[in-house]
Design a protein around this motif. Sequence first.
Motif, PDB file in Angstrom:
ATOM      1  N   LEU A 264       0.164  -1.018  -8.869  1.00  0.00           N
ATOM      2  CA  LEU A 264       0.871  -0.222  -7.859  1.00  0.00           C
ATOM      3  C   LEU A 264       2.359  -0.562  -7.876  1.00  0.00           C
TER       4      LEU A 264
ATOM      5  N   THR B 202       5.419  -0.027  -5.357  1.00  0.00           N
ATOM      6  CA  THR B 202       5.693   0.466  -4.015  1.00  0.00           C
ATOM      7  C   THR B 202       7.071   0.018  -3.546  1.00  0.00           C
TER       8      THR B 202
ATOM      9  N   LYS C  10      11.024   3.745  -7.475  1.00  0.00           N
ATOM     10  CA  LYS C  10       9.626   3.695  -7.921  1.00  0.00           C
ATOM     11  C   LYS C  10       9.370   4.647  -9.087  1.00  0.00           C
TER      12      LYS C  10
ATOM     13  N   CYS D 297      -5.754   1.244  -4.377  1.00  0.00           N
ATOM     14  CA  CYS D 297      -5.470  -0.184  -4.532  1.00  0.00           C
ATOM     15  C   CYS D 297      -6.690  -0.990  -4.959  1.00  0.00           C
TER      16      CYS D 297
ATOM     17  N   ALA E 224       0.595  -5.453  -7.264  1.00  0.00           N
ATOM     18  CA  ALA E 224       1.661  -4.525  -6.915  1.00  0.00           C
ATOM     19  C   ALA E 224       3.027  -5.107  -7.227  1.00  0.00           C
TER      20      ALA E 224
ATOM     21  N   VAL F 120       1.453  -4.164   1.446  1.00  0.00           N
ATOM     22  CA  VAL F 120       0.698  -4.849   0.387  1.00  0.00           C
ATOM     23  C   VAL F 120       0.014  -6.096   0.930  1.00  0.00           C
TER      24      VAL F 120
ATOM     25  N   TYR G 273       1.016  -9.597  -5.373  1.00  0.00           N
ATOM     26  CA  TYR G 273       2.223  -8.817  -5.649  1.00  0.00           C
ATOM     27  C   TYR G 273       3.389  -9.718  -6.012  1.00  0.00           C
TER      28      TYR G 273
END
Lengths: 124, 202
Positions: free
Chosen positions: B22, B24, B31, B106, B112, B131, B138
């Motif tokens: 991901l 974000t 992004k 997710c 992430a 997150v 992440y």
Amino acid sequence: MIDPDVPDGLYMIVGGRSGTSLRLDPFTLVVTERSDTTGLTLEQADIVRLCERPITPAEISACLTIPLGAVTILLADLIDQGHVSLRSVGRPTRRSADPSAFSSPADDRQLLEKLRVGLINLAL
Amino acid sequence: MSHQDRVYQPLAASATIPMKILVTGGFGVGKTTLVGAISEITPLTTEAEMTQAGAGVDEGLELRPDKTTTTVAFDFGRISIDEQIVLYLFGAPGQERFHALWERLCQGAVGAIVLVDTRDAEGSFAALDRVERAKLPYLVAHNPFGDEAERWSLEEIRASLDVDPGTPLLRCDARDPAQVREALAALVQHRQNLLEQEGADE
Ligand SMILES: Nc1nc2c(ncn2[C@@H]2O[C@H](COP(=O)(O)OP(=O)(O)O)[C@@H](O)[C@H]2O)c(=O)[nH]1
Ligand SMILES: [Mg+2]
């Protein structure tokens, strides 16, 4: 009745169907099992053709400009009818007693190492 | 078939293992730029009609006639890592309310990349919060616009965004494929480290 994931106009495409127990990961791989598209709707036939090579619901949705929720419903029917199947990934989890439980590739140390090395060596 | 379909490059027939990451962050943080910098396909966009999150009512495709719906688009790209592994990168904004699609996206992700812009603390906090709640591993990547890299050291950014000492923080110009590649590899390494720690704790 309104299906939250399917806008009104799409009832044409999904044949009025609403509601399915299929909770599909938008990034799971789908492949065609039976190429014969006789009796399928145009949209279903398009999907069966796209799935001749592995493809994800997210990509199908983008390619055919059909929202993800509708793609999921169309795929559920195609899976039921044996036209396409999901490429199962992962191995049975050792931790779980449930034999149908599969571990995510993201928990697989070997796959993570392959991914990391693959990224480092990626030609740009 | 649509125009997008004609330019779509199919995957190799041998692809069997999809993995996903991901991307974000706040609006305009980069992004889409990051995904486009490294994706082997022109980034695609998909639309999902989704429910506005209410208290525990969002159950995917169940009939819920009382709920309002909104359309959310997310964009994504793809990198074929080897014959089997294909990595999907998907960009999703951090400030939307929790809903089933986010969960589905997710679930099973490697982790992430939270892109932050030092000029947008609010957007950065919202994405970090998100997150955290999704319990995804992440890392935080500072995408420096203008001279923001000279203005803020990584230590200062870590302190002001209250980033945990165990969370990697690096700079990443979202337009630079080499920097994006490095950030992705660092995230995978972070996930590997977390798995090792988990194993050691057992
Ligand atoms: N100066 C600068 N501009 C950037 C950078 N990354 C993205 N941009 C620009 O910022 C704008 C927003 O980026 P975008 O990727 O669409 O943001 P998103 O809303 O997070 O998807 C675009 O015009 C990009 O070209 C960067 O690192 N530096
Ligand atoms: Mg964007």
